[in-house]
Scaffold this motif. Sequence first.
Motif, PDB file in Angstrom:
ATOM      1  N   ILE A 138       0.836  -1.204   0.000  1.00 23.17           N
ATOM      2  CA  ILE A 138       0.000   0.000   0.000  1.00 23.17           C
ATOM      3  C   ILE A 138       0.873   1.256   0.000  1.00 23.17           C
ATOM      4  N   VAL A 139       1.947   1.225   0.768  1.00 16.23           N
ATOM      5  CA  VAL A 139       2.862   2.370   0.809  1.00 16.23           C
ATOM      6  C   VAL A 139       3.458   2.629  -0.574  1.00 16.23           C
ATOM      7  N   LEU A 140       3.891   1.556  -1.253  1.00 20.14           N
ATOM      8  CA  LEU A 140       4.464   1.709  -2.584  1.00 20.14           C
ATOM      9  C   LEU A 140       3.406   2.161  -3.594  1.00 20.14           C
ATOM     10  N   LEU A 141       2.212   1.576  -3.497  1.00 19.93           N
ATOM     11  CA  LEU A 141       1.141   1.891  -4.443  1.00 19.93           C
ATOM     12  C   LEU A 141       0.697   3.340  -4.326  1.00 19.93           C
ATOM     13  N   THR A 142       0.502   3.791  -3.106  1.00 17.60           N
ATOM     14  CA  THR A 142      -0.031   5.134  -2.884  1.00 17.60           C
ATOM     15  C   THR A 142       1.052   6.201  -2.862  1.00 17.60           C
ATOM     16  N   GLN A 143       2.311   5.775  -2.757  1.00 17.49           N
ATOM     17  CA  GLN A 143       3.454   6.699  -2.730  1.00 17.49           C
ATOM     18  C   GLN A 143       3.294   7.764  -1.636  1.00 17.49           C
ATOM     19  N   ILE A 144       2.829   7.331  -0.472  1.00 16.67           N
ATOM     20  CA  ILE A 144       2.630   8.293   0.610  1.00 16.67           C
ATOM     21  C   ILE A 144       3.961   8.861   1.115  1.00 16.67           C
ATOM     22  N   TYR A 145       5.044   8.205   0.738  1.00 18.11           N
ATOM     23  CA  TYR A 145       6.363   8.702   1.112  1.00 18.11           C
ATOM     24  C   TYR A 145       6.810   9.863   0.208  1.00 18.11           C
ATOM     25  N   ASP A 146       6.074  10.071  -0.907  1.00 22.88           N
ATOM     26  CA  ASP A 146       6.424  11.114  -1.873  1.00 22.88           C
ATOM     27  C   ASP A 146       5.327  12.164  -1.887  1.00 22.88           C
ATOM     28  N   ILE A 147       5.584  13.289  -1.219  1.00 25.37           N
ATOM     29  CA  ILE A 147       4.565  14.331  -1.092  1.00 25.37           C
ATOM     30  C   ILE A 147       4.127  14.851  -2.455  1.00 25.37           C
ATOM     31  N   GLY A 148       5.041  14.822  -3.409  1.00 26.52           N
ATOM     32  CA  GLY A 148       4.716  15.378  -4.719  1.00 26.52           C
ATOM     33  C   GLY A 148       4.173  14.352  -5.696  1.00 26.52           C
ATOM     34  N   ALA A 149       3.851  13.161  -5.231  1.00 27.25           N
ATOM     35  CA  ALA A 149       3.347  12.125  -6.135  1.00 27.25           C
ATOM     36  C   ALA A 149       2.057  12.575  -6.793  1.00 27.25           C
ATOM     37  N   SER A 150       1.974  12.376  -8.102  1.00 30.24           N
ATOM     38  CA  SER A 150       0.788  12.805  -8.842  1.00 30.24           C
ATOM     39  C   SER A 150      -0.258  11.709  -8.879  1.00 30.24           C
ATOM     40  N   GLY A 151      -1.501  12.111  -8.929  1.00 32.83           N
ATOM     41  CA  GLY A 151      -2.596  11.154  -9.070  1.00 32.83           C
ATOM     42  C   GLY A 151      -3.018  10.491  -7.787  1.00 32.83           C
ATOM     43  N   VAL A 152      -2.372  10.800  -6.674  1.00 34.20           N
ATOM     44  CA  VAL A 152      -2.714  10.194  -5.395  1.00 34.20           C
ATOM     45  C   VAL A 152      -2.951  11.301  -4.378  1.00 34.20           C
ATOM     46  N   THR A 153      -4.107  11.292  -3.733  1.00 40.72           N
ATOM     47  CA  THR A 153      -4.429  12.302  -2.720  1.00 40.72           C
ATOM     48  C   THR A 153      -4.776  11.603  -1.411  1.00 40.72           C
ATOM     49  N   VAL A 264      -8.093   3.467 -21.139  1.00 38.03           N
ATOM     50  CA  VAL A 264      -9.236   4.342 -21.450  1.00 38.03           C
ATOM     51  C   VAL A 264      -9.143   5.689 -20.733  1.00 38.03           C
ATOM     52  N   LEU A 265      -8.752   5.663 -19.453  1.00 39.08           N
ATOM     53  CA  LEU A 265      -8.732   6.898 -18.665  1.00 39.08           C
ATOM     54  C   LEU A 265      -7.364   7.587 -18.673  1.00 39.08           C
ATOM     55  N   ASN A 266      -6.428   7.010 -19.409  1.00 34.27           N
ATOM     56  CA  ASN A 266      -5.076   7.595 -19.551  1.00 34.27           C
ATOM     57  C   ASN A 266      -4.362   7.779 -18.211  1.00 34.27           C
ATOM     58  N   GLU A 267      -4.571   6.862 -17.291  1.00 30.88           N
ATOM     59  CA  GLU A 267      -3.864   6.903 -16.022  1.00 30.88           C
ATOM     60  C   GLU A 267      -2.485   6.289 -16.196  1.00 30.88           C
ATOM     61  N   LYS A 268      -1.554   6.684 -15.340  1.00 30.23           N
ATOM     62  CA  LYS A 268      -0.195   6.172 -15.413  1.00 30.23           C
ATOM     63  C   LYS A 268       0.238   5.627 -14.058  1.00 30.23           C
ATOM     64  N   LEU A 269       0.978   4.535 -14.104  1.00 31.71           N
ATOM     65  CA  LEU A 269       1.543   3.942 -12.895  1.00 31.71           C
ATOM     66  C   LEU A 269       3.055   3.860 -13.057  1.00 31.71           C
ATOM     67  N   VAL A 270       3.781   4.343 -12.053  1.00 30.97           N
ATOM     68  CA  VAL A 270       5.243   4.247 -12.089  1.00 30.97           C
ATOM     69  C   VAL A 270       5.670   2.907 -11.511  1.00 30.97           C
ATOM     70  N   GLY A 271       6.960   2.601 -11.665  1.00 26.54           N
ATOM     71  CA  GLY A 271       7.480   1.298 -11.257  1.00 26.54           C
ATOM     72  C   GLY A 271       7.136   0.874  -9.843  1.00 26.54           C
ATOM     73  N   PRO A 272       7.411   1.715  -8.818  1.00 25.09           N
ATOM     74  CA  PRO A 272       7.097   1.321  -7.440  1.00 25.09           C
ATOM     75  C   PRO A 272       5.607   1.031  -7.234  1.00 25.09           C
ATOM     76  N   GLN A 273       4.742   1.769  -7.930  1.00 23.70           N
ATOM     77  CA  GLN A 273       3.303   1.529  -7.789  1.00 23.70           C
ATOM     78  C   GLN A 273       2.919   0.156  -8.335  1.00 23.70           C
ATOM     79  N   ILE A 274       3.530  -0.218  -9.461  1.00 18.76           N
ATOM     80  CA  ILE A 274       3.243  -1.534 -10.043  1.00 18.76           C
ATOM     81  C   ILE A 274       3.711  -2.644  -9.101  1.00 18.76           C
ATOM     82  N   VAL A 275       4.900  -2.443  -8.493  1.00 16.16           N
ATOM     83  CA  VAL A 275       5.403  -3.419  -7.521  1.00 16.16           C
ATOM     84  C   VAL A 275       4.465  -3.499  -6.323  1.00 16.16           C
TER      85      VAL A 275
END
Length: 303
Positions: A138-153, A264-275
């Motif tokens: 969940i930490v990797l998926l949501t990137q809560i460690y990265d304040i500037g992560a896009s697409g996650v609030t 369809v929604l043009n969302e993007k997932l970075v490597g850590p999120q996929i892991v």
Amino acid sequence: MTIEMASASTAFIALAAPCWGLSGGIGGILMAGGWDAFVVSFYRGAIGLLFVLVWLLLRPRGSGLANRRLWFWSAIAGIGVAGNFAFYFVSIAQGSLAVAVTLMYCAPVFVYLVSFALKLERPTALKWVAIAVVMVGIVLLTQIYDIGASGVTPIGVGAGLLSGLSYAIFIFGFKYAAPHGSPQAILSIAFVVLAMILVRSGDADQTVAALSTPDRPLFAAIGVLGAGLSFVLYVIGLNHTAPAVAAIVAMVEPVTASLFGVVVLNEKLVGPQIVGMGLVLVTVTAMSVYSRSGRPPAEFSKG
């Protein structure tokens, strides 16, 4: 049970899982068009109610509708599924479909934690390790460690986790209602409760406007795929499918939803999120497969 019957039952579950995944994508399209998450959730549940009522009318025997315990636990299940639908769509609107569906897929973790608290399940080191792995995912998926992560609030993450918790409530409600009546009766009561909660929570003007909007086909699709046909297929399929098989096949839902979000929604997932997504999905599926109870209601968590 014949091989043909088992195969048909597994096929029902295999059909239900992508229906749930697609319903999340359709909800994302509707909300991107300005529709309120609670209005979308209401129509998903209301159309699902029509399906289960028809099922109840066709198979009324053993409904248990005269049993007070059936009504009580079914109402609890209704509160849970109302929260699940609403928080899921809020999470999609405030974040991304892939993140929302993966967080919702954590429902088995909440089931374990509640079971530990109620002494329904014995905690073991392996189960705690599995829960810890899910938390890392969940930490990797949501990137809560990265304040500037896009697409996650924060709202998106919180709503996603609440959708999983709400589904856990539905699982327990369904589980304790099951001995007192038929699945179609339980779902009918649950969806009535859902409709009563969500019709009061959503935008009243939008709720009325949805009846005459050009988006009606999308509202119909989200109800049929997300609650009507899918729930009926899944419950019927569970009757002759091993819980372990059901848990694995149900992984099609988050995969379908994530692909819909990307394509369809043009969302993007970075490597850590996929892991992180992989850690969550594989671990919760393993938790469901090796659950000591193995009872169908516990496996209704779609994982």
